[in-house]
Design a protein around this motif. Structure first.
Motif, PDB file in Angstrom:
ATOM      1  N   ARG A  53     118.362  82.882 118.392  1.00  0.00           N
ATOM      2  CA  ARG A  53     118.648  84.313 118.321  1.00  0.00           C
ATOM      3  C   ARG A  53     118.235  84.885 116.970  1.00  0.00           C
ATOM      4  N   SER A  54     117.284  84.224 116.319  1.00  0.00           N
ATOM      5  CA  SER A  54     116.858  84.637 114.994  1.00  0.00           C
ATOM      6  C   SER A  54     115.642  85.555 115.082  1.00  0.00           C
ATOM      7  N   SER A  55     115.525  86.453 114.118  1.00  0.00           N
ATOM      8  CA  SER A  55     114.338  87.295 114.042  1.00  0.00           C
ATOM      9  C   SER A  55     114.027  87.581 112.588  1.00  0.00           C
ATOM     10  N   LEU A  56     112.728  87.744 112.297  1.00  0.00           N
ATOM     11  CA  LEU A  56     112.264  88.036 110.956  1.00  0.00           C
ATOM     12  C   LEU A  56     111.705  89.448 110.969  1.00  0.00           C
TER      13      LEU A  56
ATOM     14  N   LEU B 238     108.537  90.794 112.863  1.00  0.00           N
ATOM     15  CA  LEU B 238     107.454  89.827 112.748  1.00  0.00           C
ATOM     16  C   LEU B 238     107.578  88.720 113.784  1.00  0.00           C
ATOM     17  N   ALA B 239     108.802  88.288 114.044  1.00  0.00           N
ATOM     18  CA  ALA B 239     108.998  87.181 114.978  1.00  0.00           C
ATOM     19  C   ALA B 239     110.397  87.224 115.565  1.00  0.00           C
ATOM     20  N   ASP B 240     110.486  87.032 116.868  1.00  0.00           N
ATOM     21  CA  ASP B 240     111.769  86.873 117.561  1.00  0.00           C
ATOM     22  C   ASP B 240     111.972  85.389 117.852  1.00  0.00           C
ATOM     23  N   GLY B 241     113.231  84.969 117.887  1.00  0.00           N
ATOM     24  CA  GLY B 241     113.530  83.593 118.273  1.00  0.00           C
ATOM     25  C   GLY B 241     112.929  82.570 117.344  1.00  0.00           C
ATOM     26  N   LEU B 242     112.912  82.872 116.058  1.00  0.00           N
ATOM     27  CA  LEU B 242     112.304  81.974 115.082  1.00  0.00           C
ATOM     28  C   LEU B 242     113.330  80.963 114.580  1.00  0.00           C
ATOM     29  N   ASP B 243     112.894  79.716 114.431  1.00  0.00           N
ATOM     30  CA  ASP B 243     113.777  78.691 113.881  1.00  0.00           C
ATOM     31  C   ASP B 243     114.249  79.126 112.492  1.00  0.00           C
ATOM     32  N   PRO B 244     115.550  79.052 112.216  1.00  0.00           N
ATOM     33  CA  PRO B 244     116.066  79.540 110.933  1.00  0.00           C
ATOM     34  C   PRO B 244     115.397  78.929 109.714  1.00  0.00           C
TER      35      PRO B 244
ATOM     36  N   MET C 215     101.457  92.930 117.357  1.00  0.00           N
ATOM     37  CA  MET C 215     102.008  91.951 118.308  1.00  0.00           C
ATOM     38  C   MET C 215     102.918  90.994 117.559  1.00  0.00           C
ATOM     39  N   ARG C 216     104.104  90.764 118.057  1.00  0.00           N
ATOM     40  CA  ARG C 216     105.028  89.885 117.338  1.00  0.00           C
ATOM     41  C   ARG C 216     105.120  88.532 118.014  1.00  0.00           C
ATOM     42  N   ALA C 217     105.399  87.517 117.206  1.00  0.00           N
ATOM     43  CA  ALA C 217     105.472  86.167 117.732  1.00  0.00           C
ATOM     44  C   ALA C 217     106.824  85.919 118.369  1.00  0.00           C
ATOM     45  N   ASN C 218     106.848  85.139 119.431  1.00  0.00           N
ATOM     46  CA  ASN C 218     108.087  84.733 120.085  1.00  0.00           C
ATOM     47  C   ASN C 218     108.058  83.218 120.158  1.00  0.00           C
ATOM     48  N   LEU C 219     108.693  82.566 119.185  1.00  0.00           N
ATOM     49  CA  LEU C 219     108.504  81.144 118.994  1.00  0.00           C
ATOM     50  C   LEU C 219     109.561  80.265 119.631  1.00  0.00           C
TER      51      LEU C 219
END
Length: 303
Positions: free
Chosen positions: A10-13, A51-57, A1-5
């Motif tokens: 538009r960032s993703s890890l 790992l994560a969508d929409g993550l703060d840069p 399950m990936r985090a959507n923060l």
């Protein structure tokens, strides 16, 4: 399950691949991505994975640096990714087929074979700096088929660095300067200054009056583990274990000495080296760490 923060970002890890101690990164994922232990385990077991969508840069860069210290390959994708630059470490994962591999590396990098060979024996291996994402992908495509190589990428702006003396000992001037900088040594790894950011590294490297040092990204560090002594007698089971790990005769473990330590592990990433050292201590084995390639670098500097 990936985090959507953050739906507005538009960032993703992206987790590209894991390593032998990937499980040690579970707590880091839980803390910084706000996911459960089970979800963290699932992500690490199913690389490649987002790992994560929409993550703060800022958060993404911080998490990427932490994960790289555990030997994980991660990629940070943003709308501005084309301007981001990376460093790439190329090292021998298995020291076989060296001449052929050196020739291929020389062709891929445009460096001469002597330069490649010398770099591969230094701490951190052959480090290519300032690469774009396209440049990284080119090296992964061209060298990824070589099973005897390890390729580790890192963002130089978010990485943690340690400084090691190449030759000589810590001087009063160095100790005083490090105290002013607010950094401390690491007795376990042998670093004279630990946990530096890129700005502190630049400051330290500009000081011409200090002993010669090597500043190295933690994600690129590899360590050899040396056995110096055991608490009490080496039991039969423990001796069997050491023989299987080293390939050395059982008699070798009867003469353990701090003055004549025995290498029992080599080429461990930083997280694995610290974990191995703790595991060996738990069964009564006294060990020490040495940065892979540092002794050879010091010998070349003295020559």
């Amino acid at each position: 399950m990936r985090a959507n923060l953050s739906a507005s970002s538009r960032s993703s890890l992206v987790l590209v691949s894991t390593g032998p101690v990937a499980h040690l990164a579970e707590a880091t994922l839980c803390k910084h991505l706000g996911i459960s232990r089970a979800d963290a385990y699932g992500l690490l077991e199913n690389a490649p994975a987002i790992l994560a969508d929409g993550l703060d840069p800022v958060v993404a860069h911080r998490v990427a640096g932490l994960l790289q210290a555990f030997g994980l390959r991660v990629r940070f994708d943003t709308a501005a990714a084309t301007t981001q630059v990376f460093d790439l470490s190329i090292q021998f994962a298995v020291p076989v087929r060296k001449p052929r591999t050196i020739r291929i590396l020389a062709e891929q990098t445009g460096l001469d074979e002597a330069t490649v060979q010398q770099a591969l024996h230094r701490p951190g291996g052959l480090i290519l700096r300032g690469l774009t994402r396209a440049g990284l992908d080119r090296y992964h495509a061209g060298l990824g088929r070589l099973a005897n190589l390890s390729l580790v990428e890192a963002d130089p702006e978010t990485a943690l660095y340690d400084a090691f003396l190449v030759e000589g000992k810590t001087t009063p001037a160095l100790s005083a300067h490090l105290q002013i900088m607010g950094v401390a040594p690491d007795a376990i790894t042998g670093a004279v200054a630990a946990g530096l950011d890129r700005h502190l590294c630049s400051h330290l490297e500009r000081r011409a009056n200090l002993p010669r040092m090597m500043v190295l990204n933690r994600a690129f560090q590899r360590y050899d583990l040396y056995l110096s002594r055991a608490t009490g007698w080496v039991t039969r089971d423990l001796a069997d274990f050491l023989v299987s790990r080293t390939g050395l005769p059982r008699s070798r473990f009867e003469v353990l000495s701090n003055n004549l330590p025995m290498r029992i592990e080599y080429g461990l990433c930083r997280a694995a080296a610290l974990q191995f050292r703790a595991d060996y201590a738990a069964i009564g084995l006294h060990t020490s760490l040495a940065l892979s390639g540092l002794a050879e670098t010091a010998d070349n500097a003295a020559a």
